[in-house]
Scaffold this motif. Structure first.
Motif, short mmCIF file in Angstrom:
data_model
loop_
_atom_site.label_atom_id
_atom_site.label_comp_id
_atom_site.label_asym_id
_atom_site.label_seq_id
_atom_site.Cartn_x
_atom_site.Cartn_y
_atom_site.Cartn_z
N HIS A 23 36.32 27.49 -45.03
CA HIS A 23 36.88 26.23 -44.54
C HIS A 23 36.55 25.99 -43.06
N GLU A 24 35.91 26.97 -42.42
CA GLU A 24 35.53 26.85 -41.01
C GLU A 24 34.03 26.61 -40.83
N VAL A 25 33.31 26.53 -41.92
CA VAL A 25 31.86 26.35 -41.86
C VAL A 25 31.52 25.01 -41.20
N ARG A 26 30.53 25.03 -40.33
CA ARG A 26 30.01 23.80 -39.71
C ARG A 26 28.72 23.42 -40.44
N ILE A 27 28.62 22.14 -40.78
CA ILE A 27 27.53 21.68 -41.63
C ILE A 27 26.75 20.57 -40.94
N LEU A 28 25.45 20.75 -40.85
CA LEU A 28 24.54 19.70 -40.41
C LEU A 28 24.05 19.02 -41.68
N LEU A 29 24.31 17.72 -41.80
CA LEU A 29 23.99 16.97 -43.02
C LEU A 29 23.02 15.85 -42.69
N ILE A 30 21.78 15.99 -43.13
CA ILE A 30 20.76 14.98 -42.88
C ILE A 30 20.70 14.09 -44.11
N LEU A 31 21.06 12.84 -43.91
CA LEU A 31 21.26 11.90 -45.02
C LEU A 31 19.97 11.22 -45.46
N PRO A 32 19.89 10.87 -46.76
CA PRO A 32 18.71 10.18 -47.29
C PRO A 32 18.71 8.70 -46.94
N GLU A 36 21.27 4.35 -53.25
CA GLU A 36 21.86 5.15 -54.32
C GLU A 36 21.97 6.62 -53.92
N SER A 37 20.92 7.16 -53.34
CA SER A 37 20.93 8.56 -52.89
C SER A 37 21.90 8.74 -51.74
N LEU A 38 21.95 7.77 -50.84
CA LEU A 38 22.87 7.84 -49.70
C LEU A 38 24.32 7.88 -50.17
N ARG A 39 24.67 7.03 -51.11
CA ARG A 39 26.04 7.01 -51.64
C ARG A 39 26.37 8.33 -52.36
N ALA A 40 25.41 8.87 -53.09
CA ALA A 40 25.63 10.16 -53.77
C ALA A 40 25.82 11.28 -52.73
N ALA A 41 25.03 11.25 -51.66
CA ALA A 41 25.16 12.26 -50.60
C ALA A 41 26.53 12.16 -49.94
N TRP A 42 27.02 10.94 -49.74
CA TRP A 42 28.35 10.76 -49.15
C TRP A 42 29.43 11.27 -50.09
N VAL A 104 25.54 25.85 -41.99
CA VAL A 104 24.80 25.35 -43.15
C VAL A 104 24.08 24.07 -42.71
N ALA A 105 22.82 23.95 -43.08
CA ALA A 105 22.06 22.72 -42.82
C ALA A 105 21.56 22.19 -44.16
N ILE A 106 21.86 20.92 -44.42
CA ILE A 106 21.45 20.30 -45.67
C ILE A 106 20.60 19.08 -45.35
N ASP A 107 19.38 19.09 -45.86
CA ASP A 107 18.45 17.98 -45.64
C ASP A 107 18.23 17.26 -46.97
N PHE A 108 18.81 16.07 -47.08
CA PHE A 108 18.69 15.28 -48.31
C PHE A 108 17.59 14.21 -48.20
N THR A 109 16.72 14.30 -47.21
CA THR A 109 15.69 13.28 -47.05
C THR A 109 14.54 13.50 -48.03
N SER A 110 13.95 12.40 -48.45
CA SER A 110 12.79 12.43 -49.34
C SER A 110 11.98 11.17 -49.09
N PRO A 111 10.68 11.25 -49.00
CA PRO A 111 9.82 12.41 -49.16
C PRO A 111 9.94 13.36 -47.97
N PHE A 112 9.23 14.50 -48.05
CA PHE A 112 9.27 15.51 -47.01
C PHE A 112 8.99 14.90 -45.65
N SER A 113 9.75 15.33 -44.68
CA SER A 113 9.58 14.88 -43.30
C SER A 113 9.60 16.11 -42.40
N ALA A 114 8.57 16.27 -41.59
CA ALA A 114 8.53 17.41 -40.67
C ALA A 114 9.69 17.32 -39.68
N ALA A 115 10.09 16.12 -39.30
CA ALA A 115 11.19 15.95 -38.35
C ALA A 115 12.51 16.48 -38.92
N SER A 116 12.85 16.10 -40.15
CA SER A 116 14.12 16.57 -40.73
C SER A 116 14.02 18.05 -41.11
#
Length: 175
Positions: A23-32, A36-42, A104-116
């Motif tokens: 419950h103390e985990v910090r999460i970096l969440l990179i959104l799509p 439709e994908s954005l709403r699912a990620a949220w 934790v880092a989660i990257d939900f972007t697509s297609p692949f991006s070197a930046a994310s």
């Protein structure tokens, strides 16, 4: 050149200490991008049982298309001006998202991006998750492939994360 620089940074990264309480985990969440994908990620983010301040949502682009009330005003946008000449996040951006260190880092972007991939993969996150792409393999510890749908992939991801003992991310019990 951006891919090689991101890969080199990923290989040299240091890993943050893992908290004893999920419950103390910090999460970096990179959104799509797609709505439709954005709403699912949220929906996925809203199921995570950590303080909202422990989730750092970010969008790579010019604007955020949607955010639930729980995250209103809390989403950072990385625009072109926040990228260096290689189109990777600049040092100021990296410092902002890597401090405090994400677990934790989660990257939900697509297609692949070197930046994310750079933002998530070279971070101090102990566990890095991304969408499957051959180019993404060196940056992440776990890759998901949206086969049936992005929503189904997120359900499978939640099941996987809950099966880890101790859990990598705490989720709310009521679905």
């Amino acid at each position: 050149m951006a891919y090689r620089a991101a890969l080199k940074a990923t290989q040299r990264r240091t890993v943050a200490a893992w908290p004893s309480d999920p419950h103390e985990v910090r999460i970096l969440l990179i959104l799509p991008d797609g709505e439709e994908s954005l709403r699912a990620a949220w929906r996925f983010a809203l199921e995570i049982d950590v303080p909202r301040s422990n989730i750092a949502p970010v969008v790579l682009g010019e604007r955020l298309n949607y955010s639930p009330d729980a995250f209103a005003g809390a989403v950072d946008i990385i625009t072109k001006k926040d990228l260096d000449w290689r189109r990777l996040p600049n040092k100021k951006v990296l410092q902002a998202f890597w401090s405090p260190h994400p677990h934790v880092a989660i990257d939900f972007t697509s297609p692949f991006s070197a930046a994310s991939a750079y933002l998530a993969g070279a971070s101090t996150a102990h566990f890095r998750i991304g969408l499957y792409d051959k180019a993404a393999e060196p940056f992440f510890d776990f890759l998901i492939a949206p086969t049936e749908s992005f929503e189904a992939a997120l359900r499978a991801l939640r099941g996987y994360l809950e099966s880890i003992d101790p859990p990598a991310i705490a989720f709310k019990k009521d679905r």
